[in-house]
Write a protein that holds these residues in place. Structure first.
Motif, PDB file in Angstrom:
ATOM      1  N   PHE A  65      -5.580  -1.503  -5.963  1.00 53.66           N
ATOM      2  CA  PHE A  65      -7.425  -0.701  -5.588  1.00 53.66           C
ATOM      3  C   PHE A  65      -7.048   0.915  -5.504  1.00 53.66           C
ATOM      4  N   VAL A  66      -7.903   1.433  -5.938  1.00 54.83           N
ATOM      5  CA  VAL A  66      -8.000   2.994  -5.743  1.00 54.83           C
ATOM      6  C   VAL A  66      -8.786   3.204  -4.794  1.00 54.83           C
ATOM      7  N   LEU A  67      -8.084   3.412  -3.672  1.00 48.15           N
ATOM      8  CA  LEU A  67      -9.726   4.183  -2.042  1.00 48.15           C
ATOM      9  C   LEU A  67      -8.553   4.635  -1.588  1.00 48.15           C
ATOM     10  N   ALA A  68      -8.454   6.035  -1.967  1.00 50.78           N
ATOM     11  CA  ALA A  68      -7.861   7.583  -1.880  1.00 50.78           C
ATOM     12  C   ALA A  68      -8.786   8.299  -1.632  1.00 50.78           C
ATOM     13  N   PRO A  69      -8.657   9.236  -0.620  1.00 47.95           N
ATOM     14  CA  PRO A  69      -9.778  10.465  -0.650  1.00 47.95           C
ATOM     15  C   PRO A  69      -8.903  11.547  -1.901  1.00 47.95           C
ATOM     16  N   GLY A  70     -10.241  12.505  -2.323  1.00 46.58           N
ATOM     17  CA  GLY A  70     -10.620  13.428  -3.488  1.00 46.58           C
ATOM     18  C   GLY A  70      -9.521  14.410  -3.729  1.00 46.58           C
ATOM     19  N   GLY A  71      -9.603  14.669  -3.884  1.00 48.03           N
ATOM     20  CA  GLY A  71      -8.902  16.347  -4.019  1.00 48.03           C
ATOM     21  C   GLY A  71      -7.645  16.738  -4.533  1.00 48.03           C
ATOM     22  N   GLY A  72      -7.004  18.555  -3.888  1.00 52.98           N
ATOM     23  CA  GLY A  72      -5.426  18.280  -5.805  1.00 52.98           C
ATOM     24  C   GLY A  72      -4.278  17.438  -4.840  1.00 52.98           C
ATOM     25  N   GLU A  73      -4.539  17.106  -3.961  1.00 52.12           N
ATOM     26  CA  GLU A  73      -2.724  16.036  -3.365  1.00 52.12           C
ATOM     27  C   GLU A  73      -3.258  15.058  -4.176  1.00 52.12           C
ATOM     28  N   THR A  74      -4.342  14.480  -4.886  1.00 51.17           N
ATOM     29  CA  THR A  74      -4.027  12.949  -5.373  1.00 51.17           C
ATOM     30  C   THR A  74      -4.863  12.832  -6.932  1.00 51.17           C
ATOM     31  N   TYR A  75      -5.314  14.113  -7.450  1.00 50.52           N
ATOM     32  CA  TYR A  75      -5.962  14.359  -8.587  1.00 50.52           C
ATOM     33  C   TYR A  75      -4.978  14.052  -9.904  1.00 50.52           C
ATOM     34  N   HIS A  76      -5.424  13.094 -10.620  1.00 45.72           N
ATOM     35  CA  HIS A  76      -4.725  12.040 -11.780  1.00 45.72           C
ATOM     36  C   HIS A  76      -3.360  11.446 -11.273  1.00 45.72           C
ATOM     37  N   ILE A  77      -3.554  10.730  -9.951  1.00 45.00           N
ATOM     38  CA  ILE A  77      -2.601  10.456  -9.552  1.00 45.00           C
ATOM     39  C   ILE A  77      -2.549   8.806  -9.801  1.00 45.00           C
ATOM     40  N   VAL A  78      -2.704   8.366 -10.686  1.00 44.02           N
ATOM     41  CA  VAL A  78      -3.009   7.692 -11.232  1.00 44.02           C
ATOM     42  C   VAL A  78      -2.973   8.371 -13.259  1.00 44.02           C
ATOM     43  N   ASN A  79      -1.878   8.756 -13.173  1.00 42.26           N
ATOM     44  CA  ASN A  79      -1.241   9.150 -14.816  1.00 42.26           C
ATOM     45  C   ASN A  79      -1.148   8.412 -15.822  1.00 42.26           C
ATOM     46  N   TYR A 137       1.058  -1.130   0.199  1.00 41.48           N
ATOM     47  CA  TYR A 137      -0.146  -0.136   0.078  1.00 41.48           C
ATOM     48  C   TYR A 137       0.935   1.168   0.350  1.00 41.48           C
ATOM     49  N   SER A 138       0.641   2.785  -0.442  1.00 45.74           N
ATOM     50  CA  SER A 138       1.014   3.612  -0.134  1.00 45.74           C
ATOM     51  C   SER A 138      -0.203   4.875   0.039  1.00 45.74           C
ATOM     52  N   SER A 139      -0.438   5.232   0.879  1.00 45.39           N
ATOM     53  CA  SER A 139      -0.366   6.080   1.372  1.00 45.39           C
ATOM     54  C   SER A 139      -0.677   7.807   1.444  1.00 45.39           C
ATOM     55  N   ASN A 140      -0.951   8.654   1.983  1.00 48.15           N
ATOM     56  CA  ASN A 140      -0.230   9.146   2.684  1.00 48.15           C
ATOM     57  C   ASN A 140       0.971  10.061   2.774  1.00 48.15           C
ATOM     58  N   PRO A 141       2.103  10.341   2.362  1.00 47.97           N
ATOM     59  CA  PRO A 141       3.566  10.939   2.287  1.00 47.97           C
ATOM     60  C   PRO A 141       4.294  11.244   3.792  1.00 47.97           C
ATOM     61  N   SER A 142       3.369  11.570   4.473  1.00 53.38           N
ATOM     62  CA  SER A 142       3.103  12.164   5.442  1.00 53.38           C
ATOM     63  C   SER A 142       3.428  11.932   6.693  1.00 53.38           C
ATOM     64  N   SER A 143       2.603  10.151   6.072  1.00 54.94           N
ATOM     65  CA  SER A 143       2.289   9.234   7.544  1.00 54.94           C
ATOM     66  C   SER A 143       3.175   8.157   7.588  1.00 54.94           C
ATOM     67  N   LEU A 144       3.730   8.206   8.645  1.00 53.69           N
ATOM     68  CA  LEU A 144       4.584   7.719   8.359  1.00 53.69           C
ATOM     69  C   LEU A 144       4.040   5.844   8.860  1.00 53.69           C
ATOM     70  N   PRO A 145       5.431   5.269   7.846  1.00 53.46           N
ATOM     71  CA  PRO A 145       4.884   3.670   8.281  1.00 53.46           C
ATOM     72  C   PRO A 145       4.361   2.939  10.172  1.00 53.46           C
ATOM     73  N   ASN A 146       3.057   2.038  10.388  1.00 49.87           N
ATOM     74  CA  ASN A 146       2.499   1.613  10.879  1.00 49.87           C
ATOM     75  C   ASN A 146       3.402   0.410  10.664  1.00 49.87           C
ATOM     76  N   HIS A 147       4.285  -0.332  11.335  1.00 54.44           N
ATOM     77  CA  HIS A 147       4.805  -1.417  11.466  1.00 54.44           C
ATOM     78  C   HIS A 147       4.110  -2.156  12.422  1.00 54.44           C
ATOM     79  N   ALA A 148       3.486  -1.370  13.007  1.00 57.59           N
ATOM     80  CA  ALA A 148       3.151  -2.695  14.152  1.00 57.59           C
ATOM     81  C   ALA A 148       1.893  -2.806  13.785  1.00 57.59           C
ATOM     82  N   ARG A 149       1.244  -1.954  13.307  1.00 57.32           N
ATOM     83  CA  ARG A 149      -0.524  -2.442  12.376  1.00 57.32           C
ATOM     84  C   ARG A 149      -0.128  -2.800  11.071  1.00 57.32           C
TER      85      ARG A 149
END
Length: 352
Positions: free
Chosen positions: A232-246, A191-203
């Motif tokens: 699977f593309v299951l991320a929020p919308g908005g400017g940060e994810t606009y056309h992230i699948v390009n 998975y790839s999520s918000n770059p600013s969020s740290l990996p949750n290794h325990a989870r």
């Protein structure tokens, strides 16, 4: 009613059905004004009736902007939307006016996860082409072939014992989708999520152990696109994810990979995806959402692609889920007006 006995005007942009309308009608404090048609609320009607309202219940199709809020006036206290997304609401305007905004998260998690798996299966197994063949009455004239209408198998096999499932965004819906895919024998979750969020290794380690996977790993988007058998593309919308699948991302995917989008149409560049399907960069796509919807005609480049399965934004369309969403929208509105806790309130503290 307030201390003077005044009732609060509430505008409802769509009849929410007898089970939910009865919740609103049971509150003597509310004076309901309900759009009378079984269709999307007309803007002119909403603009005409919103003046002096204390609350409004809207749908995704109802744009809540400065124009509408100006027309409502200072009496407006709450905007409650029957949706998990709130891109149709100008949050900056709402925050500046001190409004409360309600939405309906979590309640549609299972329904969206169910549909995500359905789209992966439909896209991989040429479901759209197969259904079209039957509905056009051409099954009898279709020439069977040893590898006709074949596609990549979602489940593992002896010859192909590894299956890597990727998620762009790894929130509740993604994790619910992962749980549904475990019986297919998947071996890795990326998975790839918000770059600013740290990996949750325990989870991640706990999820891998729970689902008996070889690994659950946060990776960069390049590795996610290269390694995922189904993405699977299951991320929020908005400017940060606009056309992230390009085009750049799609060119890195496997020729046998499947792309599924059940989040927001704006995350996927439709022209790039159509090109990827047409030129065989990936195997297929399953879409619940398309940028510019509902203006998706037979001339749309993705509609023309036989390996692209498109359904009209129905991920939450189960009887159980829609009832719960409508109930939550009503509860949010009542809570805000009567000074109770709102079950699901958008946090506007960071909006400026």
């Amino acid at each position: 009613m307030d201390s003077s006995g005044r009732r609060f005007k509430v505008v409802v942009c769509r009849n929410l059905g007898p089970d939910v309308m009865s919740i609103l009608e049971a509150r003597p404090e509310l004076d309901l004004v309900v759009w009378p048609q079984d269709s999307a609320c007309e803007r002119s009607w909403l603009m005409e009736n919103i003046s002096g309202a204390t609350g409004v219940i809207v749908m995704l199709t109802d744009k809540v902007n400065a124009e509408l809020l100006d027309k409502a006036g200072p009496s407006l206290k709450v905007v409650s939307t029957m949706s998990v997304g709130y891109e149709h609401i100008d949050l900056k305007e709402a925050a500046q006016r001190g409004l409360k905004v309600g939405y309906t998260p979590d309640v549609l998690t299972d329904a969206v996860a169910d549909l995500s798996v359905m789209l992966a299966l439909m896209a991989g197994r040429n479901g759209g082409t197969g259904v079209d063949l039957v509905q056009r009455g051409q099954w009898g004239t279709f020439s069977w072939a040893p590898f006709g209408l074949c596609g990549p198998q979602l489940s593992t096999t002896a010859a192909s014992p590894t299956r890597k499932i990727g998620f762009l965004g790894f929130g509740r819906i993604a994790q619910a989708t992962l749980a549904r895919l475990v019986p297919f024998g998947i071996t890795h979750c990326l998975y790839s999520s918000n770059p600013s969020s740290l990996p949750n290794h325990a989870r991640d380690a706990a999820l891998a152990k729970q689902h008996k996977l070889q690994a659950v790993s946060k990776v960069d988007i390049d590795e996610l696109s290269r390694e995922s058998d189904v993405l699977f593309v299951l991320a929020p919308g908005g400017g940060e994810t606009y056309h992230i699948v390009n085009e750049t991302l799609l060119r890195k995917m496997k020729r046998t990979s499947i792309l599924v989008n059940a989040s927001r149409g704006t995350l996927v560049d439709s022209d790039a995806l159509a090109k990827a399907l047409r030129e065989g960069w990936i195997w297929g796509a399953g879409l619940d959402v398309v940028e510019g919807e509902p203006n998706v005609t037979i001339d749309h480049p993705l509609v023309k692609e036989p390996r692209c399965v498109i359904v009209p934004h129905i991920a939450s369309a189960t009887l159980e889920t829609r009832l719960e969403m409508a109930t939550r929208a009503a509860q949010n509105l009542i809570g805000a007006i009567l000074g109770w806790e709102m079950p699901s309130q958008v946090n506007l503290s960071h909006v400026s």
